[in-house]
Design a protein around this motif. Structure first.
Motif, PDB file in Angstrom:
ATOM      1  N   ASP A 190      28.215   4.291 -26.789  1.00  0.00           N
ATOM      2  CA  ASP A 190      28.562   5.318 -25.844  1.00  0.00           C
ATOM      3  C   ASP A 190      29.981   5.155 -24.961  1.00  0.00           C
ATOM      4  N   GLY A 191      30.970   5.684 -24.883  1.00  0.00           N
ATOM      5  CA  GLY A 191      32.215   5.545 -24.345  1.00  0.00           C
ATOM      6  C   GLY A 191      33.124   4.567 -25.069  1.00  0.00           C
ATOM      7  N   GLY A 192      32.999   4.203 -26.219  1.00  0.00           N
ATOM      8  CA  GLY A 192      33.774   3.352 -26.858  1.00  0.00           C
ATOM      9  C   GLY A 192      33.241   2.648 -28.013  1.00  0.00           C
ATOM     10  N   VAL A 193      34.003   1.274 -28.326  1.00  0.00           N
ATOM     11  CA  VAL A 193      33.628   0.599 -29.249  1.00  0.00           C
ATOM     12  C   VAL A 193      33.388  -0.851 -29.116  1.00  0.00           C
ATOM     13  N   ASP A 194      32.196  -1.458 -29.552  1.00  0.00           N
ATOM     14  CA  ASP A 194      31.789  -2.784 -29.238  1.00  0.00           C
ATOM     15  C   ASP A 194      32.321  -3.740 -30.416  1.00  0.00           C
ATOM     16  N   LEU A 195      33.010  -4.460 -30.161  1.00  0.00           N
ATOM     17  CA  LEU A 195      33.515  -5.603 -31.362  1.00  0.00           C
ATOM     18  C   LEU A 195      32.840  -6.757 -31.190  1.00  0.00           C
ATOM     19  N   ARG A 196      31.915  -7.023 -32.188  1.00  0.00           N
ATOM     20  CA  ARG A 196      31.301  -8.318 -32.372  1.00  0.00           C
ATOM     21  C   ARG A 196      31.855  -9.279 -33.045  1.00  0.00           C
ATOM     22  N   MET A 197      32.183 -10.302 -32.488  1.00  0.00           N
ATOM     23  CA  MET A 197      33.152 -11.257 -32.873  1.00  0.00           C
ATOM     24  C   MET A 197      32.397 -12.579 -33.073  1.00  0.00           C
ATOM     25  N   GLY A 198      32.581 -13.304 -34.396  1.00  0.00           N
ATOM     26  CA  GLY A 198      31.725 -14.435 -34.632  1.00  0.00           C
ATOM     27  C   GLY A 198      32.969 -15.561 -34.922  1.00  0.00           C
ATOM     28  N   TYR A 199      32.920 -16.642 -34.666  1.00  0.00           N
ATOM     29  CA  TYR A 199      33.798 -17.901 -34.809  1.00  0.00           C
ATOM     30  C   TYR A 199      33.105 -19.254 -35.200  1.00  0.00           C
TER      31      TYR A 199
END
Length: 255
Positions: A190-199
């Motif tokens: 809702d209201g955008g995009v979540d960027l799930r980042m793995g390192y």
């Protein structure tokens, strides 16, 4: 007093290897990775917009200046430049990116200055989240900081589908005997995009490795709501310029 030197890519990898269970983020321990991922082409485009719409001198304020990539360009154009960011670890990179600028740790909604500025900029991108999630509040703050006839430039993400195209799903950085693998998964919210980042950081000599992850929220806004907020704040000559995934708002303090 000179600003301290920024940590290196090797420092970031070492911190992850030494404390794999700790909290790691592009805004803190992994700030050197943030710096290396800076889209210099996007920064150059932002500065072209600054050149097109702002005066050629005077005082400038950048809200959410991050590592200082755009701030360094602003110091070439303006007499005095101040960059404000909430993330101390990112500001350390301004020592070499924007040595002539003044910088301050602070909330962009409450910048630590009472000065008025001839230009205020706040630029976001699909892979460069904005200074604050709520541009309406930011516009209100800027309206109070603009000098008469001063110009405000705000770039906001307005196309959620373009975020996926702008962010590499996988990537590898290396140097000084370390390798860092990075993966990104985008999830609409809702209201955008979540960027799930793995390192995954690896010491190439010993083979030791460690992993970490974080989620970065990229808010997506309606372009017309930006215009309405600017006009409600008393700004004049409001324009919206659409680009790839983003909209640039240009407005002036008519007072």
């Amino acid at each position: 007093m000179p600003r301290p030197a920024a940590p290196t890519f090797a420092d970031a990898c070492e911190r992850l290897l030494r404390d794999p269970g700790g909290e790691h983020s592009l805004y803190t321990t992994l700030a050197p990775v943030f710096d290396r991922l800076t889209d210099e082409e996007r920064v150059a485009g932002d500065f072209e917009a600054v050149q097109a719409f702002t005066p050629e001198s005077g005082d400038a304020l950048e809200l959410g200046c991050g590592v200082g990539a755009l701030l360094g360009h602003l110091t070439d154009r303006f007499d005095r430049t101040l960059g404000v960011d909430a993330n101390h670890d990112l500001l350390r990179f301004t020592a070499h990116r924007a040595p002539a600028a003044h910088v301050a740790v602070g909330d962009p909604l409450q910048p630590p200055t009472d000065a008025a500025f001839d230009a205020v900029v706040a630029m976001a991108g699909p892979a460069a989240p904005p200074a604050v999630d709520d541009p309406t509040a930011l516009i209100g703050t800027v309206a109070e900081r603009l000098a008469p006839e001063g110009t405000f430039l705000l770039r906001a993400v307005t196309d959620a589908s373009a975020v996926r195209d702008a962010v590499e799903s996988v990537g590898v950085l290396s140097g000084s005997g370390y390798r860092l693998e990075r993966s990104v998964t985008d999830l609409p919210t809702d209201g955008g995009v979540d960027l799930r980042m793995g390192y995954r950081a690896t010491d190439e000599e010993s083979g030791e490795s460690a992993t970490a992850s974080e989620t970065v929220h990229v808010p997506v806004h309606d372009a017309e709501s930006l215009r309405e907020a600017a006009e409600a704040a008393g700004l004049a000559d409001v324009r919206l310029l659409e680009g790839a995934a983003t909209t640039l708002l240009v407005a002036r303090n008519g007072g």
